[in-house]
Design a protein around this motif. Structure first.
Motif, PDB file in Angstrom:
ATOM      1  N   UNK A   1      -7.251  21.048  28.278  1.00  0.00           N
ATOM      2  CA  UNK A   1      -7.294  22.483  27.962  1.00  0.00           C
ATOM      3  C   UNK A   1      -5.927  23.025  27.539  1.00  0.00           C
ATOM      4  N   UNK A   2      -4.883  22.211  27.721  1.00  0.00           N
ATOM      5  CA  UNK A   2      -3.536  22.639  27.345  1.00  0.00           C
ATOM      6  C   UNK A   2      -3.353  22.374  25.852  1.00  0.00           C
ATOM      7  N   UNK A   3      -2.760  23.335  25.120  1.00  0.00           N
ATOM      8  CA  UNK A   3      -2.556  23.114  23.678  1.00  0.00           C
ATOM      9  C   UNK A   3      -1.722  21.863  23.424  1.00  0.00           C
ATOM     10  N   UNK A   4      -1.994  21.204  22.309  1.00  0.00           N
ATOM     11  CA  UNK A   4      -1.247  19.999  21.950  1.00  0.00           C
ATOM     12  C   UNK A   4       0.251  20.296  21.952  1.00  0.00           C
ATOM     13  N   UNK A   5       1.023  19.413  22.573  1.00  0.00           N
ATOM     14  CA  UNK A   5       2.472  19.580  22.651  1.00  0.00           C
ATOM     15  C   UNK A   5       3.060  19.389  21.256  1.00  0.00           C
ATOM     16  N   UNK A   6       3.625  20.472  20.725  1.00  0.00           N
ATOM     17  CA  UNK A   6       4.226  20.419  19.391  1.00  0.00           C
ATOM     18  C   UNK A   6       5.654  20.950  19.370  1.00  0.00           C
ATOM     19  N   UNK A   7       6.004  21.774  20.382  1.00  0.00           N
ATOM     20  CA  UNK A   7       7.353  22.344  20.387  1.00  0.00           C
ATOM     21  C   UNK A   7       7.843  22.538  21.814  1.00  0.00           C
ATOM     22  N   UNK A   8       9.150  22.581  21.938  1.00  0.00           N
ATOM     23  CA  UNK A   8       9.786  22.667  23.251  1.00  0.00           C
ATOM     24  C   UNK A   8       9.476  23.981  23.966  1.00  0.00           C
ATOM     25  N   UNK A   9       9.165  25.034  23.232  1.00  0.00           N
ATOM     26  CA  UNK A   9       8.828  26.309  23.871  1.00  0.00           C
ATOM     27  C   UNK A   9       7.627  26.183  24.811  1.00  0.00           C
ATOM     28  N   UNK A  10       6.800  25.163  24.607  1.00  0.00           N
ATOM     29  CA  UNK A  10       5.662  24.963  25.498  1.00  0.00           C
ATOM     30  C   UNK A  10       6.105  24.530  26.894  1.00  0.00           C
ATOM     31  N   UNK A  11       7.336  24.049  27.005  1.00  0.00           N
ATOM     32  CA  UNK A  11       7.890  23.726  28.315  1.00  0.00           C
ATOM     33  C   UNK A  11       7.965  24.980  29.182  1.00  0.00           C
ATOM     34  N   UNK A  12       8.189  26.140  28.558  1.00  0.00           N
ATOM     35  CA  UNK A  12       8.232  27.408  29.302  1.00  0.00           C
ATOM     36  C   UNK A  12       6.898  27.656  30.002  1.00  0.00           C
ATOM     37  N   UNK A  13       5.799  27.384  29.316  1.00  0.00           N
ATOM     38  CA  UNK A  13       4.470  27.585  29.907  1.00  0.00           C
ATOM     39  C   UNK A  13       4.254  26.638  31.080  1.00  0.00           C
ATOM     40  N   UNK A  14       4.708  25.399  30.924  1.00  0.00           N
ATOM     41  CA  UNK A  14       4.578  24.429  32.004  1.00  0.00           C
ATOM     42  C   UNK A  14       5.378  24.904  33.214  1.00  0.00           C
ATOM     43  N   UNK A  15       6.618  25.294  32.993  1.00  0.00           N
ATOM     44  CA  UNK A  15       7.464  25.759  34.091  1.00  0.00           C
ATOM     45  C   UNK A  15       6.845  26.967  34.787  1.00  0.00           C
ATOM     46  N   UNK A  16       6.347  27.911  34.005  1.00  0.00           N
ATOM     47  CA  UNK A  16       5.726  29.106  34.589  1.00  0.00           C
ATOM     48  C   UNK A  16       4.507  28.711  35.428  1.00  0.00           C
ATOM     49  N   UNK A  17       3.691  27.809  34.908  1.00  0.00           N
ATOM     50  CA  UNK A  17       2.501  27.389  35.638  1.00  0.00           C
ATOM     51  C   UNK A  17       2.885  26.734  36.963  1.00  0.00           C
ATOM     52  N   UNK A  18       3.907  25.908  36.940  1.00  0.00           N
ATOM     53  CA  UNK A  18       4.306  25.189  38.147  1.00  0.00           C
ATOM     54  C   UNK A  18       4.971  26.089  39.177  1.00  0.00           C
ATOM     55  N   UNK A  19       5.823  27.021  38.735  1.00  0.00           N
ATOM     56  CA  UNK A  19       6.714  27.747  39.642  1.00  0.00           C
ATOM     57  C   UNK A  19       6.417  29.242  39.798  1.00  0.00           C
TER      58      UNK A  19
END
Length: 192
Positions: free
Chosen positions: A50-68
């Motif tokens: 369900x996570x959008x295909x990883x294409x750019x580093x800005x998606x790391x922000x979404x991962x960090x927000x989800x985790x923390x």
């Protein structure tokens, strides 16, 4: 931002990171953060499709927000100040645009293939680690981010349980040996 301004912004007087849980004991915060972040990482990886295909580093922000996000107000926010750990200075925040552009080119190159080489994951890991966009939780977010990328390529990264060998590769003199680092990541192909 001065060192004192950073301390005031992010830490309680006893040095514990300010957090949404109101925990002022560093050991207790570490336990709760560990539990919350690991539960969130498992949930995210279980629903990686369900996570959008990883294409750019800005998606790391979404991962960090989800985790923390349950723990810190600043989860997912890219730092606007310089950061050191021991004697190591991470990427200067004023050069983030260039760093992000380079990492995006590495992601673009990796995404050109059905399967990503271990050395390509290693190069991404090194560059994202140096980029270090968040106050805390960069390593854990990066591992989940790269794991999402791997899953999208029908692969799995089996990060070593103990980081000593990886740290030794990062700390060696001269350029990082991505072949050696890639072997430590132990890329596994998933059944189709």
């Amino acid at each position: 931002m001065t060192d004192q301004e950073l301390v005031t912004r992010f830490n309680y007087p006893n040095g514990t990171l300010k957090n949404k849980l109101g925990i002022t004991d560093a050991a207790e915060l570490a336990r709760r953060e560990f539990q919350i972040v690991n539960e969130n990482a498992i949930a995210l990886l279980q629903h990686a499709d369900k996570f959008p295909k990883i294409r750019e580093i800005d998606q790391l922000n979404r991962v960090h927000r989800f985790l923390f996000d349950e723990v810190y107000d600043w989860a997912g926010e890219v730092r606007a100040y310089n950061l050191t750990k021991g004697d190591h200075f991470f990427q200067d925040f004023q050069t983030f645009r260039e760093a992000a552009s380079w990492i995006n080119s590495l992601l673009n190159s990796a995404n050109q293939n059905d399967r990503i080489a271990a050395s390509a994951y290693a190069e991404l890991l090194d560059n994202i680690n140096e980029y270090h966009p968040f106050r805390e939780g960069n390593g854990r977010s990066t591992k989940v981010f790269l794991q999402l990328l791997a899953l999208q390529h029908r692969q799995y990264l089996n990060f070593p349980l103990h980081q000593d060998k990886m740290v030794a590769v990062f700390n060696q003199d001269g350029p990082i040996d991505y072949e050696t680092l890639g072997q430590l990541l132990n890329v596994q192909e998933l059944d189709q």
